[in-house]
Motif scaffolding. Structure first.
Motif, PDB file in Angstrom:
ATOM      1  N   ALA A 114       0.910  -1.224   0.039  1.00 49.03           N
ATOM      2  CA  ALA A 114       0.072   0.145  -0.106  1.00 49.03           C
ATOM      3  C   ALA A 114       0.638   1.244   0.061  1.00 49.03           C
ATOM      4  CB  ALA A 114      -0.873  -0.006   1.153  1.00 49.03           C
ATOM      5  N   HIS A 115       2.281   0.972   0.424  1.00 48.75           N
ATOM      6  CA  HIS A 115       3.213   2.203   0.598  1.00 48.75           C
ATOM      7  C   HIS A 115       4.023   2.204  -0.662  1.00 48.75           C
ATOM      8  CE1 HIS A 115       1.472   3.121   4.427  1.00 48.75           C
ATOM      9  NE2 HIS A 115       1.713   1.833   4.569  1.00 48.75           N
ATOM     10  N   GLY A 116       4.131   1.258  -1.635  1.00 49.64           N
ATOM     11  CA  GLY A 116       5.113   1.275  -2.641  1.00 49.64           C
ATOM     12  C   GLY A 116       5.560  -0.026  -2.863  1.00 49.64           C
ATOM     13  N   ALA A 117       6.449  -0.392  -3.990  1.00 46.48           N
ATOM     14  CA  ALA A 117       6.813  -1.701  -4.596  1.00 46.48           C
ATOM     15  C   ALA A 117       7.444  -2.497  -3.494  1.00 46.48           C
ATOM     16  CB  ALA A 117       7.377  -1.478  -6.113  1.00 46.48           C
ATOM     17  N   VAL A 118       6.932  -3.680  -3.432  1.00 46.95           N
ATOM     18  CA  VAL A 118       7.469  -4.648  -2.318  1.00 46.95           C
ATOM     19  C   VAL A 118       8.445  -5.776  -3.307  1.00 46.95           C
ATOM     20  CG1 VAL A 118       7.179  -6.623  -0.779  1.00 46.95           C
ATOM     21  CG2 VAL A 118       6.032  -4.436  -0.421  1.00 46.95           C
ATOM     22  N   THR A 119       9.669  -5.665  -3.121  1.00 45.31           N
ATOM     23  CA  THR A 119      10.418  -6.758  -3.942  1.00 45.31           C
ATOM     24  C   THR A 119      10.249  -8.241  -3.304  1.00 45.31           C
ATOM     25  OG1 THR A 119      11.987  -5.087  -3.959  1.00 45.31           O
ATOM     26  CG2 THR A 119      12.651  -6.968  -4.678  1.00 45.31           C
ATOM     27  N   SER A 120      10.235  -8.211  -1.885  1.00 48.66           N
ATOM     28  CA  SER A 120      10.154  -9.406  -1.293  1.00 48.66           C
ATOM     29  C   SER A 120       9.640  -9.324   0.211  1.00 48.66           C
ATOM     30  CB  SER A 120      11.476 -10.099  -1.227  1.00 48.66           C
ATOM     31  OG  SER A 120      12.384  -9.500  -0.295  1.00 48.66           O
ATOM     32  N   ALA A 121       8.999 -10.224   0.417  1.00 46.53           N
ATOM     33  CA  ALA A 121       8.404 -10.310   1.974  1.00 46.53           C
ATOM     34  C   ALA A 121       9.000 -11.828   2.578  1.00 46.53           C
ATOM     35  CB  ALA A 121       6.979 -10.291   1.921  1.00 46.53           C
ATOM     36  N   LYS A 122       9.332 -11.817   3.721  1.00 45.80           N
ATOM     37  CA  LYS A 122      10.042 -13.144   4.201  1.00 45.80           C
ATOM     38  C   LYS A 122       9.539 -12.893   5.703  1.00 45.80           C
ATOM     39  CE  LYS A 122      12.852 -16.826   4.264  1.00 45.80           C
ATOM     40  NZ  LYS A 122      11.885 -18.046   4.344  1.00 45.80           N
ATOM     41  N   ILE A 123       8.917 -14.350   6.125  1.00 45.29           N
ATOM     42  CA  ILE A 123       8.701 -14.453   7.533  1.00 45.29           C
ATOM     43  C   ILE A 123       9.634 -15.339   8.141  1.00 45.29           C
ATOM     44  CG2 ILE A 123       7.135 -15.410   9.278  1.00 45.29           C
ATOM     45  CD1 ILE A 123       4.849 -13.614   7.524  1.00 45.29           C
ATOM     46  N   ILE A 124      10.515 -15.128   9.120  1.00 45.46           N
ATOM     47  CA  ILE A 124      11.420 -15.977   9.850  1.00 45.46           C
ATOM     48  C   ILE A 124      10.577 -17.237  10.505  1.00 45.46           C
ATOM     49  CG2 ILE A 124      13.447 -16.487  11.165  1.00 45.46           C
ATOM     50  CD1 ILE A 124      13.641 -14.562   8.423  1.00 45.46           C
ATOM     51  N   THR A 125      10.890 -18.737  10.024  1.00 45.61           N
ATOM     52  CA  THR A 125      10.091 -19.715  10.746  1.00 45.61           C
ATOM     53  C   THR A 125      11.201 -20.580  11.426  1.00 45.61           C
ATOM     54  OG1 THR A 125      10.327 -20.921   8.600  1.00 45.61           O
ATOM     55  CG2 THR A 125       8.385 -19.935   9.146  1.00 45.61           C
ATOM     56  N   ASP A 126      10.906 -21.133  12.449  1.00 43.41           N
ATOM     57  CA  ASP A 126      11.695 -22.066  13.111  1.00 43.41           C
ATOM     58  C   ASP A 126      11.975 -23.252  12.102  1.00 43.41           C
ATOM     59  OD1 ASP A 126      11.643 -24.755  14.758  1.00 43.41           O
ATOM     60  OD2 ASP A 126      12.377 -23.203  15.957  1.00 43.41           O
ATOM     61  N   GLN A 127      13.530 -23.670  11.929  1.00 47.74           N
ATOM     62  CA  GLN A 127      13.795 -24.762  11.037  1.00 47.74           C
ATOM     63  C   GLN A 127      13.341 -26.148  11.610  1.00 47.74           C
ATOM     64  OE1 GLN A 127      17.883 -24.677  10.696  1.00 47.74           O
ATOM     65  NE2 GLN A 127      18.441 -25.158  12.967  1.00 47.74           N
ATOM     66  N   TYR A 128      12.960 -26.342  12.837  1.00 52.14           N
ATOM     67  CA  TYR A 128      12.451 -27.665  12.972  1.00 52.14           C
ATOM     68  C   TYR A 128      10.959 -27.714  13.101  1.00 52.14           C
ATOM     69  CZ  TYR A 128      17.151 -27.911  14.571  1.00 52.14           C
ATOM     70  OH  TYR A 128      18.784 -27.971  14.543  1.00 52.14           O
ATOM     71  N   SER A 129      10.237 -26.755  13.544  1.00 52.95           N
ATOM     72  CA  SER A 129       8.743 -26.698  13.770  1.00 52.95           C
ATOM     73  C   SER A 129       8.150 -26.262  12.833  1.00 52.95           C
ATOM     74  CB  SER A 129       8.283 -26.172  15.002  1.00 52.95           C
ATOM     75  OG  SER A 129       8.381 -24.811  14.781  1.00 52.95           O
ATOM     76  N   GLY A 130       8.834 -25.219  11.783  1.00 58.72           N
ATOM     77  CA  GLY A 130       8.288 -24.596  10.534  1.00 58.72           C
ATOM     78  C   GLY A 130       7.338 -23.556  11.053  1.00 58.72           C
ATOM     79  N   ARG A 131       7.172 -23.391  12.430  1.00 58.52           N
ATOM     80  CA  ARG A 131       6.107 -22.085  12.842  1.00 58.52           C
ATOM     81  C   ARG A 131       6.826 -20.874  12.802  1.00 58.52           C
ATOM     82  NH1 ARG A 131       3.937 -21.682  18.992  1.00 58.52           N
ATOM     83  NH2 ARG A 131       3.078 -19.601  18.797  1.00 58.52           N
ATOM     84  N   SER A 132       6.168 -19.820  12.659  1.00 59.13           N
ATOM     85  CA  SER A 132       6.664 -18.427  12.573  1.00 59.13           C
ATOM     86  C   SER A 132       7.213 -18.054  13.822  1.00 59.13           C
ATOM     87  CB  SER A 132       5.628 -17.472  12.392  1.00 59.13           C
ATOM     88  OG  SER A 132       5.866 -16.156  12.646  1.00 59.13           O
ATOM     89  N   LYS A 133       8.525 -17.352  13.874  1.00 59.11           N
ATOM     90  CA  LYS A 133       9.377 -16.652  15.185  1.00 59.11           C
ATOM     91  C   LYS A 133       8.616 -15.468  15.351  1.00 59.11           C
ATOM     92  CE  LYS A 133      13.682 -19.391  14.837  1.00 59.11           C
ATOM     93  NZ  LYS A 133      14.936 -18.993  15.070  1.00 59.11           N
ATOM     94  N   GLY A 134       7.650 -14.914  14.660  1.00 63.51           N
ATOM     95  CA  GLY A 134       7.117 -13.904  14.831  1.00 63.51           C
ATOM     96  C   GLY A 134       7.677 -12.474  14.407  1.00 63.51           C
ATOM     97  N   PHE A 135       8.642 -12.699  13.372  1.00 63.44           N
ATOM     98  CA  PHE A 135       9.150 -11.597  12.811  1.00 63.44           C
ATOM     99  C   PHE A 135       9.425 -11.925  11.612  1.00 63.44           C
ATOM    100  CE2 PHE A 135      12.984 -13.770  14.391  1.00 63.44           C
ATOM    101  CZ  PHE A 135      13.996 -13.788  13.505  1.00 63.44           C
ATOM    102  N   GLY A 136       9.881 -10.813  10.544  1.00 68.60           N
ATOM    103  CA  GLY A 136      10.130 -10.862   9.221  1.00 68.60           C
ATOM    104  C   GLY A 136      10.923  -9.694   8.683  1.00 68.60           C
ATOM    105  N   PHE A 137      11.142  -9.939   7.304  1.00 67.88           N
ATOM    106  CA  PHE A 137      11.701  -8.676   6.670  1.00 67.88           C
ATOM    107  C   PHE A 137      10.997  -8.433   5.097  1.00 67.88           C
ATOM    108  CE2 PHE A 137      14.868 -11.008   9.075  1.00 67.88           C
ATOM    109  CZ  PHE A 137      15.485  -9.757   9.737  1.00 67.88           C
ATOM    110  N   ILE A 138      10.947  -7.088   5.193  1.00 64.72           N
ATOM    111  CA  ILE A 138      10.373  -6.523   4.087  1.00 64.72           C
ATOM    112  C   ILE A 138      11.198  -6.018   2.909  1.00 64.72           C
ATOM    113  CG2 ILE A 138       8.780  -4.951   2.964  1.00 64.72           C
ATOM    114  CD1 ILE A 138       7.164  -7.029   3.575  1.00 64.72           C
ATOM    115  N   GLU A 139      11.476  -6.250   1.722  1.00 58.74           N
ATOM    116  CA  GLU A 139      12.397  -5.561   0.872  1.00 58.74           C
ATOM    117  C   GLU A 139      11.476  -4.507  -0.102  1.00 58.74           C
ATOM    118  OE1 GLU A 139      15.689  -6.400  -2.354  1.00 58.74           O
ATOM    119  OE2 GLU A 139      15.806  -7.737  -0.809  1.00 58.74           O
ATOM    120  N   MET A 140      11.892  -3.223   0.031  1.00 55.68           N
ATOM    121  CA  MET A 140      11.056  -2.139  -0.862  1.00 55.68           C
ATOM    122  C   MET A 140      12.124  -1.638  -1.940  1.00 55.68           C
ATOM    123  SD  MET A 140       8.314  -0.836   1.789  1.00 55.68           S
ATOM    124  CE  MET A 140       7.214  -0.158   0.424  1.00 55.68           C
ATOM    125  N   GLU A 141      11.876  -1.158  -3.067  1.00 58.93           N
ATOM    126  CA  GLU A 141      12.517  -0.638  -4.185  1.00 58.93           C
ATOM    127  C   GLU A 141      12.776   0.670  -3.613  1.00 58.93           C
ATOM    128  OE1 GLU A 141      10.645  -1.076  -8.028  1.00 58.93           O
ATOM    129  OE2 GLU A 141      10.633  -3.012  -7.864  1.00 58.93           O
TER     130      GLU A 141
END
Length: 87
Positions: free
Chosen positions: A25-52
């Motif tokens: 809604a604010h501009g072009a998003v290049t990527s969105a990634k939510i960090i997950t636990d490598q064993y359970s696959g559950r979200s760790k509650g944070f992530g990263f957005i890349e904007m142009e």
């Protein structure tokens, strides 16, 4: 130059698609990634957005930091570069 944004305190039900939608809604998003636990696959509650665009990223950070999304108050700021912890 693209800008990497840290998004914390996310609901465990947040998806990368919803996160991308929120920021696009604010501009072009290049990527969105939510960090997950490598064993359970559950979200760790944070992530990263890349904007142009730096200005769009600044606006997104101002508008979305502290915003209540899915009953969680998001923490949004410029991502700090990953530091090496090797000794």
């Amino acid at each position: 130059m693209s800008v990497n944004i840290y998004v914390g305190n996310l609901s465990y039900d947040m998806t990368e698609g919803k996160l991308s939608e929120l920021f696009s809604a604010h501009g072009a998003v290049t990527s969105a990634k939510i960090i997950t636990d490598q064993y359970s696959g559950r979200s760790k509650g944070f992530g990263f957005i890349e904007m142009e665009d730096g200005q769009a990223a600044d606006k997104a950070i101002k508008d979305l930091n502290g915003k209540n999304v899915m009953n969680r108050e998001m923490k949004v700021n410029i991502a700090k570069p990953k530091t090496s912890t090797r000794r």
